[in-house]
Write an enzyme that holds these catalytic residues in place. Structure first.
Site, PDB file in Angstrom:
ATOM      1  N   LEU A   1      -1.930  -6.318   4.768  1.00  0.00           N
ATOM      2  CA  LEU A   1      -1.786  -7.074   3.515  1.00  0.00           C
ATOM      3  C   LEU A   1      -0.944  -8.311   3.806  1.00  0.00           C
ATOM      4  O   LEU A   1       0.210  -8.430   3.375  1.00  0.00           O
ATOM      5  CB  LEU A   1      -1.172  -6.191   2.430  1.00  0.00           C
ATOM      6  CG  LEU A   1      -2.031  -4.991   2.016  1.00  0.00           C
ATOM      7  CD1 LEU A   1      -1.312  -4.144   0.975  1.00  0.00           C
ATOM      8  CD2 LEU A   1      -3.390  -5.445   1.478  1.00  0.00           C
ATOM      9  N   HIS A   2      -1.538  -9.231   4.550  1.00  0.00           N
ATOM     10  CA  HIS A   2      -0.836 -10.423   5.029  1.00  0.00           C
ATOM     11  C   HIS A   2      -0.081 -11.155   3.916  1.00  0.00           C
ATOM     12  O   HIS A   2       1.093 -11.490   4.053  1.00  0.00           O
ATOM     13  CB  HIS A   2      -1.835 -11.394   5.669  1.00  0.00           C
ATOM     14  CG  HIS A   2      -2.654 -10.818   6.768  1.00  0.00           C
ATOM     15  ND1 HIS A   2      -2.232 -10.789   8.079  1.00  0.00           N
ATOM     16  CD2 HIS A   2      -3.894 -10.254   6.769  1.00  0.00           C
ATOM     17  CE1 HIS A   2      -3.158 -10.239   8.845  1.00  0.00           C
ATOM     18  NE2 HIS A   2      -4.176  -9.902   8.071  1.00  0.00           N
TER      19      HIS A   2
END
Length: 311
Positions: free
Chosen positions: A239-240
């Site tokens: 989940l950059h």
């Protein structure tokens, strides 16, 4: 909660942008003054509409959302539909937002918000930096009105579009270079940390199986990303874009170093590379960025899970 952090969020809403928005909308530490949508993961029309819908899903239709740039400053737009789907939300359907459609350009709205915040506004950008670059060009005094910029972008080591360039930076390297040279401190959450900011399939199952509209949406939206990561890396989903959001509220779960960072815009092999002096004998004249290098992954996963299942 007193002493909230006034923030502006700039997004190119795909799957992990959606997670970042949903997390940001629930954080009591953040006072979201506005959101802008830029072309990146998807074309602007989808990015703008996705952003409106996700914020409505979060119950935050009162936050104004503004349309930004529909293309990079000089490059041709190249999206990431192979990860996010053509619509950007992995085929997940959510209702339209009831909020009025804003037409003021993102850079004008951002400037007005920065003025209103008297130099305390922090900008969280999780897409190409085109909107910010245009804002700095149009309003030279903006650099004195923004406290810091927290980005998802770049990498001290490696890349994910080329061997040395990350998507958000190489999508508009000229804009990124303008932002790094603007005179505002940048917190760079690049691939060095964001590839560590993942949830495992069992952790994702806690969200997917939770009975809420938000969690059902996330379960559908991440299906394509789950298959993508499982095929090339491991049974995880990174989940950059959540990283700079959580850094703003929970900086203690991250670590990094001050550095000079600039962007290569003229190379062929190296175009879009965020060049740092972290490990070089020769140093840049100034430290214009804080490069985030590590995260307490378990704490990250726990926060994301707790926040998304609080809807």
């Amino acid at each position: 909660m007193t002493n909230k952090i006034p923030v502006w969020i700039d997004v190119d809403t795909g799957v992990d942008d959606s997670a970042a928005l949903l997390v940001a909308c629930k954080l009591p530490q953040l006072d979201i003054r506005g959101i802008s949508a830029v072309a990146g993961n998807v074309v602007l029309a989808n990015s703008f509409e996705n952003t409106r819908r996700v914020c409505a899903l979060a119950g935050r239709s009162e936050i104004p959302i503004y349309p930004g740039a529909d293309r990079p400053l000089f490059n041709v737009l190249e999206t990431a539909s192979h990860i996010h789907g053509e619509d950007g939300l992995g085929g997940a359907e959510i209702p339209p937002s009831p909020a009025p459609v804003e037409t003021k350009p993102a850079w004008d709205a951002l400037y007005e918000a920065a003025v209103a915040c008297g130099g305390e506004l922090q900008v969280i950008s999780v897409g190409p930096l085109t909107d910010l670059a245009i804002a700095f060009q149009k309003y030279p005094e903006l650099k004195t009105l923004i406290k810091r910029i927290l980005i998802m972008g770049g990498a001290a080591k490696g890349g994910n579009v080329t061997p040395c360039a990350e998507f958000n930076i190489v999508a508009d390297p000229h804009a990124a270079q303008m932002v790094f040279k603007a005179g505002v401190q940048v917190v760079m959450c690049g691939l060095d940390v964001t590839m560590q900011a993942y949830l495992t399939h069992p952790e994702l199952a806690q969200i997917e199986n939770y009975d809420s509209d938000v969690c059902r949406f996330m379960g559908t939206a991440i299906a394509r990303a789950k298959a993508f990561y499982a095929a090339i890396i491991a049974p995880i989903v990174c989940l950059h874009d959540v990283c700079p959001v959580l850094f703003a509220a929970y900086p203690h779960i991250f670590s990094g170093e001050e550095a000079g960072v600039y962007v290569e815009t003229r190379g062929t092999i190296t175009n879009g590379k965020t060049v740092t002096d972290l490990w070089s004998d020769k140093q840049f004249p100034e430290k214009n960025a804080f490069v985030v290098l590590d995260v307490d992954r378990e704490a990250f996963a726990g926060l994301v899970t707790d926040i998304l299942t609080s809807y």
